[in-house]
Design a protein around this motif. Sequence first.
Motif, PDB file in Angstrom:
ATOM      1  N   GLU A 143       0.834  -1.198   0.000  1.00 10.92           N
ATOM      2  CA  GLU A 143       0.000   0.000   0.000  1.00 10.92           C
ATOM      3  C   GLU A 143       0.876   1.258   0.000  1.00 10.92           C
ATOM      4  O   GLU A 143       0.620   2.220  -0.737  1.00 10.92           O
ATOM      5  CB  GLU A 143      -0.902   0.008   1.244  1.00 10.92           C
ATOM      6  CG  GLU A 143      -1.778   1.256   1.357  1.00 10.92           C
ATOM      7  CD  GLU A 143      -2.436   1.381   2.729  1.00 10.92           C
ATOM      8  OE1 GLU A 143      -3.149   2.376   2.928  1.00 10.92           O
ATOM      9  OE2 GLU A 143      -2.216   0.503   3.596  1.00 10.92           O
ATOM     10  N   ALA A 144       1.931   1.239   0.817  1.00  8.46           N
ATOM     11  CA  ALA A 144       2.811   2.402   0.935  1.00  8.46           C
ATOM     12  C   ALA A 144       3.502   2.718  -0.387  1.00  8.46           C
ATOM     13  O   ALA A 144       3.620   3.878  -0.786  1.00  8.46           O
ATOM     14  CB  ALA A 144       3.842   2.163   2.036  1.00  8.46           C
ATOM     15  N   THR A 170      13.308   9.897   4.669  1.00 14.92           N
ATOM     16  CA  THR A 170      13.074  10.401   3.318  1.00 14.92           C
ATOM     17  C   THR A 170      13.534   9.374   2.295  1.00 14.92           C
ATOM     18  O   THR A 170      14.593   8.755   2.472  1.00 14.92           O
ATOM     19  CB  THR A 170      13.839  11.726   3.090  1.00 14.92           C
ATOM     20  OG1 THR A 170      13.460  12.653   4.103  1.00 14.92           O
ATOM     21  CG2 THR A 170      13.516  12.311   1.723  1.00 14.92           C
ATOM     22  N   ALA A 171      12.749   9.173   1.250  1.00 11.00           N
ATOM     23  CA  ALA A 171      13.113   8.240   0.176  1.00 11.00           C
ATOM     24  C   ALA A 171      12.995   8.950  -1.162  1.00 11.00           C
ATOM     25  O   ALA A 171      12.001   9.628  -1.434  1.00 11.00           O
ATOM     26  CB  ALA A 171      12.183   7.021   0.205  1.00 11.00           C
ATOM     27  N   LYS A 179      13.202   0.242   2.371  1.00 11.83           N
ATOM     28  CA  LYS A 179      14.103   0.242   3.523  1.00 11.83           C
ATOM     29  C   LYS A 179      13.723   1.349   4.519  1.00 11.83           C
ATOM     30  O   LYS A 179      13.612   1.108   5.726  1.00 11.83           O
ATOM     31  CB  LYS A 179      15.545   0.434   3.045  1.00 11.83           C
ATOM     32  CG  LYS A 179      16.558   0.531   4.178  1.00 11.83           C
ATOM     33  CD  LYS A 179      17.943   0.862   3.637  1.00 11.83           C
ATOM     34  CE  LYS A 179      18.924   1.110   4.777  1.00 11.83           C
ATOM     35  NZ  LYS A 179      20.252   1.537   4.285  1.00 11.83           N
ATOM     36  N   GLU A 180      13.513   2.553   4.015  1.00 13.00           N
ATOM     37  CA  GLU A 180      13.235   3.684   4.890  1.00 13.00           C
ATOM     38  C   GLU A 180      11.857   3.580   5.541  1.00 13.00           C
ATOM     39  O   GLU A 180      11.661   4.001   6.681  1.00 13.00           O
ATOM     40  CB  GLU A 180      13.363   5.005   4.126  1.00 13.00           C
ATOM     41  CG  GLU A 180      14.747   5.269   3.551  1.00 13.00           C
ATOM     42  CD  GLU A 180      15.836   5.319   4.600  1.00 13.00           C
ATOM     43  OE1 GLU A 180      15.530   5.307   5.814  1.00 13.00           O
ATOM     44  OE2 GLU A 180      17.020   5.349   4.227  1.00 13.00           O
ATOM     45  N   ALA A 184      11.509   3.656   9.525  1.00 14.02           N
ATOM     46  CA  ALA A 184      10.656   4.639  10.203  1.00 14.02           C
ATOM     47  C   ALA A 184       9.678   3.950  11.149  1.00 14.02           C
ATOM     48  O   ALA A 184       9.477   4.389  12.292  1.00 14.02           O
ATOM     49  CB  ALA A 184       9.906   5.474   9.174  1.00 14.02           C
ATOM     50  N   ARG A 185       9.071   2.884  10.681  1.00 19.62           N
ATOM     51  CA  ARG A 185       8.101   2.161  11.518  1.00 19.62           C
ATOM     52  C   ARG A 185       8.766   1.572  12.755  1.00 19.62           C
ATOM     53  O   ARG A 185       8.229   1.658  13.871  1.00 19.62           O
ATOM     54  CB  ARG A 185       7.430   1.048  10.707  1.00 19.62           C
ATOM     55  CG  ARG A 185       6.393   1.556   9.719  1.00 19.62           C
ATOM     56  CD  ARG A 185       5.838   0.417   8.867  1.00 19.62           C
ATOM     57  NE  ARG A 185       5.158  -0.593   9.657  1.00 19.62           N
ATOM     58  CZ  ARG A 185       3.864  -0.570   9.964  1.00 19.62           C
ATOM     59  NH1 ARG A 185       3.106   0.440   9.548  1.00 19.62           N
ATOM     60  NH2 ARG A 185       3.320  -1.528  10.681  1.00 19.62           N
ATOM     61  N   ASN A 186       9.948   0.968  12.571  1.00 24.70           N
ATOM     62  CA  ASN A 186      10.653   0.356  13.703  1.00 24.70           C
ATOM     63  C   ASN A 186      11.078   1.405  14.728  1.00 24.70           C
ATOM     64  O   ASN A 186      10.934   1.206  15.939  1.00 24.70           O
ATOM     65  CB  ASN A 186      11.879  -0.420  13.206  1.00 24.70           C
ATOM     66  CG  ASN A 186      11.508  -1.665  12.417  1.00 24.70           C
ATOM     67  OD1 ASN A 186      10.406  -2.203  12.588  1.00 24.70           O
ATOM     68  ND2 ASN A 186      12.392  -2.126  11.550  1.00 24.70           N
ATOM     69  N   GLU A 187      11.600   2.534  14.230  1.00 22.45           N
ATOM     70  CA  GLU A 187      12.037   3.591  15.138  1.00 22.45           C
ATOM     71  C   GLU A 187      10.851   4.185  15.894  1.00 22.45           C
ATOM     72  O   GLU A 187      10.932   4.457  17.091  1.00 22.45           O
ATOM     73  CB  GLU A 187      12.764   4.690  14.361  1.00 22.45           C
ATOM     74  CG  GLU A 187      13.385   5.753  15.262  1.00 22.45           C
ATOM     75  CD  GLU A 187      14.191   6.770  14.487  1.00 22.45           C
ATOM     76  OE1 GLU A 187      15.340   7.025  14.877  1.00 22.45           O
ATOM     77  OE2 GLU A 187      13.666   7.329  13.507  1.00 22.45           O
TER      78      GLU A 187
END
Length: 454
Positions: A143-144, A170-171, A179-180, A184-187
Amino acid sequence: MIKKVLIANRGEIALRIVRACNELGIKTLAVYSEADEQSLHVQLADEAICIGPAASNLSYLKADRIIAAAEIADVDAIHPGYGFLAENADFAEQCAQCNIKFIGPGKEAIVNFGDKAKAREMAIKAKVPVIPGSDGTVDNEKEALAVAKKIGYPVIIKAVAGGGGKGMRTAHNAVAFVKEYNNARNEAEKAFGNGAVYLERFLEAPRHIEIQLLGDQYGNVIHLGERDCSVQRRHQKVIEEAPSPFISDDIRKKMGRDAVKLAKSVNYEGAGTVEFLVDGKGDYFFIEMNTRIQVEHGVTEEVTGVDLVKEQLLIASGQKLSYDQKDIKITKHCIECRVCAEDPARNFAPCPGEISLYYSPGGHGVRIDSHCYSGYTIPPYYDSMIAKVMTFGRTRELALDRMDRALGEYLIRGIKTNIPFSRAIIRDPHFRAGKATTKYIEEFLERVPKDIYT
């Protein structure tokens, strides 16, 4: 009128609140961790109660201990300052349940604006411009990726519960995006206990402009102009000023009207700040609203003559705003540099320890907000900011010259600070020309030799 306030914070903002309360004849209760026993706000408040060990999660973030201290000392209200519990909706609700006034907006406003995806939805509903982005959160890679393609690269991935640059990536293409997105989700999950993210188009080198608001309990809301907070390092503000050297009177009026419109749509109470990004053409876009007093509130106070912390206390006491919109005039220019206990020579590593000598600058057009003094030990457990230097004058050039002079006078011995770094920026022709964007420090570090600012 509120008669006694518990200050649920530390450092310079706690001292700032003590001073405002003293001028209004309001008694103060300082709460402090074991590491802050010698802090000035503890010494200058009318009463003080220790609420736990040094670590903030065992003291300043312990809502139950703060509420218990409030009940023991029989306070009317709690001022959360900024950081810690200032934007904690559950804490605001706990205060209300205990018949203690939380000095800030109600739970609903904190919840809605604390969730950046919801805040974006509210801005759209209020017809405030937003950056093209996802409709709410994006919860899986497939979806992202589809949303990112529709928005167009580069895109920025933001945690809905984010702050301080955490959970933000930022990607520039689809390969980097996966990857980003996961980073972001993990952080965000680690930092906030909430890994939800949303997407926005990434604006290259915008200005970061924020509008200061005040709202009372009767539906009245005013704005007090803008602050330019474009000079940032790792998404943390370093230098702020008002008015912005970039914003025209026409844009200022439009941004102010939109910020007020958004606040009125939720019956906003207290001090708040609506933040925008502004591109090179002068088009602006809502990014978030902070439901608290800001670190840089003093900049607005100096250019308007309005005491924002006193207004918070008066509003919380049930009084109407002391000012109408027509009363707000920008009469000066003000620059603020944040002084942090960090070493620019070691990639700005924190530098806690004992201050062997402390002398703050003075003279006309200089304001220092700090809780430090000679012999004070900066604890290693909290944010590294130890002071704010504000200089002001009839023109931006005069404010800049005064800042250069003030930073040169500031003596802090025993620890390293970022004062040489800030002074190098103040002297930089690019900054003095008013051309700084959010990429300014990144470019400054690439082109300026390290020995100039260390």
